[in-house]
Design a protein around this motif. Structure first.
Motif, PDB file in Angstrom:
ATOM      1  N   GLY A 144       0.823  -1.214   0.000  1.00 58.67           N
ATOM      2  CA  GLY A 144       0.000   0.000   0.000  1.00 58.67           C
ATOM      3  C   GLY A 144       0.852   1.258   0.000  1.00 58.67           C
ATOM      4  N   LEU A 145       1.919   1.258   0.776  1.00 60.21           N
ATOM      5  CA  LEU A 145       2.782   2.445   0.827  1.00 60.21           C
ATOM      6  C   LEU A 145       3.403   2.714  -0.549  1.00 60.21           C
ATOM      7  CD1 LEU A 145       4.209   4.740   2.420  1.00 60.21           C
ATOM      8  CD2 LEU A 145       6.100   3.154   2.740  1.00 60.21           C
ATOM      9  N   LYS A 146       3.831   1.659  -1.216  1.00 61.39           N
ATOM     10  CA  LYS A 146       4.422   1.827  -2.568  1.00 61.39           C
ATOM     11  C   LYS A 146       3.397   2.485  -3.495  1.00 61.39           C
ATOM     12  CE  LYS A 146       7.933  -1.756  -2.895  1.00 61.39           C
ATOM     13  NZ  LYS A 146       7.711  -2.763  -1.818  1.00 61.39           N
ATOM     14  N   LEU A 147       2.151   2.024  -3.402  1.00 58.77           N
ATOM     15  CA  LEU A 147       1.099   2.564  -4.267  1.00 58.77           C
ATOM     16  C   LEU A 147       0.711   3.980  -3.841  1.00 58.77           C
ATOM     17  CD1 LEU A 147      -0.721  -0.771  -4.703  1.00 58.77           C
ATOM     18  CD2 LEU A 147       0.097   0.658  -6.575  1.00 58.77           C
ATOM     19  N   GLN A 148       0.744   4.227  -2.543  1.00 54.77           N
ATOM     20  CA  GLN A 148       0.452   5.576  -2.042  1.00 54.77           C
ATOM     21  C   GLN A 148       1.461   6.573  -2.628  1.00 54.77           C
ATOM     22  OE1 GLN A 148       1.343   6.457   2.156  1.00 54.77           O
ATOM     23  NE2 GLN A 148      -0.754   7.197   2.358  1.00 54.77           N
ATOM     24  N   GLU A 149       2.734   6.182  -2.621  1.00 51.23           N
ATOM     25  CA  GLU A 149       3.788   7.062  -3.142  1.00 51.23           C
ATOM     26  C   GLU A 149       3.657   7.221  -4.657  1.00 51.23           C
ATOM     27  OE1 GLU A 149       7.088   6.142   0.344  1.00 51.23           O
ATOM     28  OE2 GLU A 149       7.273   5.093  -1.582  1.00 51.23           O
ATOM     29  N   ALA A 150       3.383   6.106  -5.333  1.00 52.02           N
ATOM     30  CA  ALA A 150       3.246   6.158  -6.792  1.00 52.02           C
ATOM     31  C   ALA A 150       2.050   7.029  -7.180  1.00 52.02           C
ATOM     32  CB  ALA A 150       3.076   4.753  -7.358  1.00 52.02           C
ATOM     33  N   TYR A 151       0.962   6.922  -6.424  1.00 50.47           N
ATOM     34  CA  TYR A 151      -0.250   7.697  -6.719  1.00 50.47           C
ATOM     35  C   TYR A 151       0.019   9.184  -6.534  1.00 50.47           C
ATOM     36  CZ  TYR A 151      -5.135   9.144  -6.769  1.00 50.47           C
ATOM     37  OH  TYR A 151      -6.329   9.760  -7.096  1.00 50.47           O
ATOM     38  N   SER A 152       0.651   9.502  -5.407  1.00 50.34           N
ATOM     39  CA  SER A 152       0.933  10.887  -5.079  1.00 50.34           C
ATOM     40  C   SER A 152       1.804  11.544  -6.160  1.00 50.34           C
ATOM     41  CB  SER A 152       1.608  10.920  -3.713  1.00 50.34           C
ATOM     42  OG  SER A 152       2.019  12.192  -3.411  1.00 50.34           O
ATOM     43  N   GLU A 153       2.740  10.787  -6.704  1.00 44.98           N
ATOM     44  CA  GLU A 153       3.611  11.305  -7.757  1.00 44.98           C
ATOM     45  C   GLU A 153       2.839  11.426  -9.081  1.00 44.98           C
ATOM     46  OE1 GLU A 153       7.484   9.707 -10.059  1.00 44.98           O
ATOM     47  OE2 GLU A 153       7.280   9.047  -7.982  1.00 44.98           O
ATOM     48  N   PHE A 154       2.054  10.405  -9.386  1.00 42.68           N
ATOM     49  CA  PHE A 154       1.332  10.329 -10.660  1.00 42.68           C
ATOM     50  C   PHE A 154       0.332  11.479 -10.833  1.00 42.68           C
ATOM     51  CE2 PHE A 154      -2.016   8.156 -13.333  1.00 42.68           C
ATOM     52  CZ  PHE A 154      -1.272   8.154 -14.505  1.00 42.68           C
ATOM     53  N   VAL A 155      -0.422  11.781  -9.783  1.00 42.63           N
ATOM     54  CA  VAL A 155      -1.453  12.822  -9.905  1.00 42.63           C
ATOM     55  C   VAL A 155      -0.844  14.212 -10.073  1.00 42.63           C
ATOM     56  CG1 VAL A 155      -3.237  11.555  -8.644  1.00 42.63           C
ATOM     57  CG2 VAL A 155      -1.714  13.085  -7.376  1.00 42.63           C
ATOM     58  N   ARG A 156       0.430  14.358  -9.702  1.00 38.80           N
ATOM     59  CA  ARG A 156       1.083  15.668  -9.810  1.00 38.80           C
ATOM     60  C   ARG A 156       1.932  15.814 -11.059  1.00 38.80           C
ATOM     61  NH1 ARG A 156       0.246  14.441  -4.683  1.00 38.80           N
ATOM     62  NH2 ARG A 156      -0.726  16.046  -3.385  1.00 38.80           N
ATOM     63  N   LYS A 157       1.785  14.874 -11.989  1.00 40.72           N
ATOM     64  CA  LYS A 157       2.486  15.005 -13.276  1.00 40.72           C
ATOM     65  C   LYS A 157       1.613  15.845 -14.199  1.00 40.72           C
ATOM     66  CE  LYS A 157       5.707  11.308 -13.543  1.00 40.72           C
ATOM     67  NZ  LYS A 157       5.530  10.025 -12.858  1.00 40.72           N
ATOM     68  N   SER A 158       2.234  16.748 -14.949  1.00 47.96           N
ATOM     69  CA  SER A 158       1.446  17.592 -15.851  1.00 47.96           C
ATOM     70  C   SER A 158       1.023  16.779 -17.071  1.00 47.96           C
ATOM     71  CB  SER A 158       2.255  18.798 -16.293  1.00 47.96           C
ATOM     72  OG  SER A 158       3.313  18.368 -17.112  1.00 47.96           O
ATOM     73  N   GLU A 159       0.032  17.287 -17.795  1.00 49.77           N
ATOM     74  CA  GLU A 159      -0.433  16.600 -19.006  1.00 49.77           C
ATOM     75  C   GLU A 159       0.734  16.454 -19.987  1.00 49.77           C
ATOM     76  OE1 GLU A 159      -3.475  15.430 -19.269  1.00 49.77           O
ATOM     77  OE2 GLU A 159      -4.662  16.573 -17.829  1.00 49.77           O
ATOM     78  N   LYS A 160       1.586  17.502 -20.022  1.00 54.59           N
ATOM     79  CA  LYS A 160       2.736  17.492 -20.934  1.00 54.59           C
ATOM     80  C   LYS A 160       3.672  16.338 -20.613  1.00 54.59           C
ATOM     81  CE  LYS A 160       3.904  22.119 -21.818  1.00 54.59           C
ATOM     82  NZ  LYS A 160       4.735  23.168 -21.274  1.00 54.59           N
ATOM     83  N   THR A 161       4.021  16.204 -19.328  1.00 54.21           N
ATOM     84  CA  THR A 161       4.926  15.133 -18.904  1.00 54.21           C
ATOM     85  C   THR A 161       4.315  13.781 -19.234  1.00 54.21           C
ATOM     86  OG1 THR A 161       5.414  16.567 -17.050  1.00 54.21           O
ATOM     87  CG2 THR A 161       6.304  14.336 -16.934  1.00 54.21           C
ATOM     88  N   LEU A 162       3.014  13.648 -18.985  1.00 49.95           N
ATOM     89  CA  LEU A 162       2.349  12.365 -19.231  1.00 49.95           C
ATOM     90  C   LEU A 162       2.360  12.011 -20.707  1.00 49.95           C
ATOM     91  CD1 LEU A 162      -0.700  12.475 -16.858  1.00 49.95           C
ATOM     92  CD2 LEU A 162       1.241  10.931 -16.741  1.00 49.95           C
ATOM     93  N   SER A 163       2.114  13.015 -21.568  1.00 56.01           N
ATOM     94  CA  SER A 163       2.087  12.696 -22.996  1.00 56.01           C
ATOM     95  C   SER A 163       3.482  12.284 -23.456  1.00 56.01           C
ATOM     96  CB  SER A 163       1.522  13.851 -23.815  1.00 56.01           C
ATOM     97  OG  SER A 163       2.243  15.014 -23.551  1.00 56.01           O
ATOM     98  N   LYS A 164       4.538  12.845 -22.808  1.00 54.30           N
ATOM     99  CA  LYS A 164       5.906  12.427 -23.137  1.00 54.30           C
ATOM    100  C   LYS A 164       6.134  10.971 -22.727  1.00 54.30           C
ATOM    101  CE  LYS A 164       8.265  16.646 -22.506  1.00 54.30           C
ATOM    102  NZ  LYS A 164       8.878  17.303 -21.382  1.00 54.30           N
ATOM    103  N   ILE A 165       5.627  10.619 -21.529  1.00 52.75           N
ATOM    104  CA  ILE A 165       5.814   9.241 -21.031  1.00 52.75           C
ATOM    105  C   ILE A 165       5.132   8.254 -21.974  1.00 52.75           C
ATOM    106  CG2 ILE A 165       5.294   7.621 -19.141  1.00 52.75           C
ATOM    107  CD1 ILE A 165       5.475  10.005 -17.223  1.00 52.75           C
ATOM    108  N   HIS A 166       3.909   8.631 -22.421  1.00 46.30           N
ATOM    109  CA  HIS A 166       3.138   7.701 -23.250  1.00 46.30           C
ATOM    110  C   HIS A 166       3.639   7.656 -24.698  1.00 46.30           C
ATOM    111  CE1 HIS A 166       0.564   6.661 -20.059  1.00 46.30           C
ATOM    112  NE2 HIS A 166       0.080   7.857 -19.893  1.00 46.30           N
ATOM    113  N   ALA A 167       4.392   8.710 -25.110  1.00 48.67           N
ATOM    114  CA  ALA A 167       4.836   8.790 -26.517  1.00 48.67           C
ATOM    115  C   ALA A 167       5.865   7.704 -26.821  1.00 48.67           C
ATOM    116  CB  ALA A 167       5.416  10.155 -26.793  1.00 48.67           C
TER     117      ALA A 167
END
Ligand code: PMP
Length: 296
Positions: A273-296
């Motif tokens: 749960g802690l691993k997912l808590q940290e991953a979630y907290s980081e994921f929601v604070r990524k900008s749309e720009k950063t996310l589109s780069k990750i998915h590209a």
């Protein structure tokens, strides 16, 4: 939640919260016949991101249509209106609450007039940041033959309020509800996961709200190569579980320390749960720009 300057979105325009009124003869007010959403916005490194905005407005549309409330709004326009609303109220980290309501109509027939409002305010972690002490509720989640369980309907929340009040009155932080067959279901406002021997388990869809955070946790678990099983689980399985957590838009990912005084074996710091808590907290604070780069 609001002050003299707060603006809300109401049927296509922005109005002052303290000057907007609703009809006292409304079907939503009298019968709980309305649908709503809970969305969070986060300040990212570049901008403000309304997390999974489209998914939330799609669910709002689905909730309305499932209970025969006509949904005449365009999802993208509602997403755009949400960004504008945040800007107008100088909000970045915020909770956003859209509500589709019906008025005036005292009958139990289809609605006469449907409206939508969206408001937003700054809201900290809904269930706090300490691990929760839960109690299994006397109340069970409504039977899917009584209501549309996958819809986020105003009236369903009386069940959530009863369970929450009962838990607090007994000295617990939060309730855990079973479904009407006695299987683990969810919290009053969050979905439930537990860990056992390195695998995560969560109640399958059918008797619970299909949480958008639950879906995000499933995505993140896959990325982290954590195995997740979905099924029907009796509360007795928790006796030998290692850890557990709740997840939801308002609560985010929050650890559970004990259920009816029975502590989980693992400390939160060692849990999946802690691993997912940290991953979630980081994921929601990524900008749309950063996310589109990750998915590209
Ligand atoms: N279950 C219930 C009963 C809820 O009210 C919520 C909050 N909307 C959730 C689960 C979690 O859903 P989400 O992750 O979409 O916020």
């Amino acid at each position: 939640y609001y002050n003299n300057n707060t603006q809300i979105y109401l049927d296509g325009t922005f109005v002052k919260a303290n000057e907007s009124v609703t009809d006292l003869y409304g079907q939503t007010l009298h019968y709980g016949y309305g649908v709503f959403e809970g969305i969070r916005a986060y300040a990212t490194e570049n901008d403000t991101r309304v997390f999974k905005a489209k998914e939330h407005y799609d669910r709002l549309k689905n909730s309305a249509e499932l209970i025969n409330i006509p949904f005449k709004y365009n999802v993208q326009e509602l997403v755009d209106a949400t960004y504008k609303l945040l800007e107008k109220n100088n909000l970045t980290n915020a909770y956003v609450r859209p509500l589709v309501f019906c008025d005036p109509n005292m009958s139990l027939a289809r609605p006469n007039k449907v409206s939508i409002m969206i408001c937003a305010w700054e809201w900290g972690a809904y269930l706090g940041d300490k691990q929760l002490r839960l109690t299994v509720s006397f109340y069970c989640r409504p039977h899917p033959r009584s209501i549309k369980i996958e819809a986020k309907v105003c009236g369903h929340y009386v069940n959530s309020i009863l369970a929450t009040n009962e838990a607090k009155d007994k000295g617990y932080d939060e309730a855990l509800l079973l479904d009407s067959d006695g299987y683990l279901a969810e919290g009053p406002g969050a979905n439930f996961f537990f860990e056992k021997n390195g695998v995560l388990y969560t109640p399958q869809l059918g008797n619970i709200l299909p949480g958008i955070t639950r879906a995000t946790v499933l995505e993140l678990a896959e990325k982290l190569r954590i195995e997740v099983k979905q099924g029907l689980y009796k509360p007795e399985v928790l006796v030998s579980a290692d850890s557990a957590f709740y997840c939801g838009t308002a609560a985010e990912v929050i650890g559970i320390e004990s259920i009816d005084e029975k502590k989980f074996r693992k400390e939160w710091k060692d849990s999946l749960g802690l691993k997912l808590q940290e991953a979630y907290s980081e994921f929601v604070r990524k900008s749309e720009k950063t996310l589109s780069k990750i998915h590209a």
